[in-house]
Scaffold this motif. Sequence first.
Motif, PDB file in Angstrom:
ATOM      1  N   ASN A  59     -54.958  -9.626  27.722  1.00 40.72           N
ATOM      2  CA  ASN A  59     -54.428  -9.712  29.087  1.00 40.72           C
ATOM      3  C   ASN A  59     -53.061 -10.381  29.096  1.00 40.72           C
ATOM      4  N   ARG A  62     -50.502  -7.916  27.863  1.00 38.61           N
ATOM      5  CA  ARG A  62     -50.170  -6.931  28.901  1.00 38.61           C
ATOM      6  C   ARG A  62     -49.263  -7.560  29.958  1.00 38.61           C
ATOM      7  N   ARG A  63     -49.577  -8.784  30.341  1.00 44.64           N
ATOM      8  CA  ARG A  63     -48.767  -9.474  31.347  1.00 44.64           C
ATOM      9  C   ARG A  63     -47.342  -9.679  30.844  1.00 44.64           C
ATOM     10  N   GLY A  66     -45.507  -6.400  30.786  1.00 43.90           N
ATOM     11  CA  GLY A  66     -45.142  -5.991  32.138  1.00 43.90           C
ATOM     12  C   GLY A  66     -43.922  -6.739  32.652  1.00 43.90           C
ATOM     13  N   LEU A  67     -43.884  -8.044  32.418  1.00 44.79           N
ATOM     14  CA  LEU A  67     -42.727  -8.842  32.839  1.00 44.79           C
ATOM     15  C   LEU A  67     -41.463  -8.381  32.118  1.00 44.79           C
ATOM     16  N   GLU A  69     -40.884  -5.495  30.729  1.00 42.31           N
ATOM     17  CA  GLU A  69     -40.512  -4.148  31.155  1.00 42.31           C
ATOM     18  C   GLU A  69     -39.733  -4.191  32.475  1.00 42.31           C
ATOM     19  N   ARG A  70     -40.205  -4.982  33.424  1.00 45.38           N
ATOM     20  CA  ARG A  70     -39.508  -5.092  34.712  1.00 45.38           C
ATOM     21  C   ARG A  70     -38.128  -5.713  34.540  1.00 45.38           C
TER      22      ARG A  70
END
Length: 121
Positions: A59, A62-63, A66-67, A69-70
């Motif tokens: 997790n 993934r977090r 995601g950060l 990627e943004r």
Amino acid sequence: MMPTNKVFAAYEKLLAHSTRMLAFARKEEWSRLAEEESAYAVEVEALKGLGTPEEYDKNSLRRKAGLLERILEQDAETRRHLEKHRTEIGDLMDDSRRRRDLSRAYQTAGIDGASGRQGLQ
């Protein structure tokens, strides 16, 4: 080794800076963008100083992904705005050079640039 929560807090700060940088780029607020970029750089250095967490679970990975990627998507869009602005500035500088060169050519030829007539010599 650093606890994961401090690392994520640092990434969240980077994302907030990245979001503001993109907003300033979209609004063409270049001086505010530059100020925000400086604050972003400070946060990057702070993140480097934290070290790496001992381990990430799925997790957390993934977090983090995601950060990142943004942040990278926003950075890419910000760069596109900056490149467009740089091109516009380059075009203005080229136009200014052409006008200056043309003015010098008329002065050298003894032609009044305003009227296009030969001056008295």
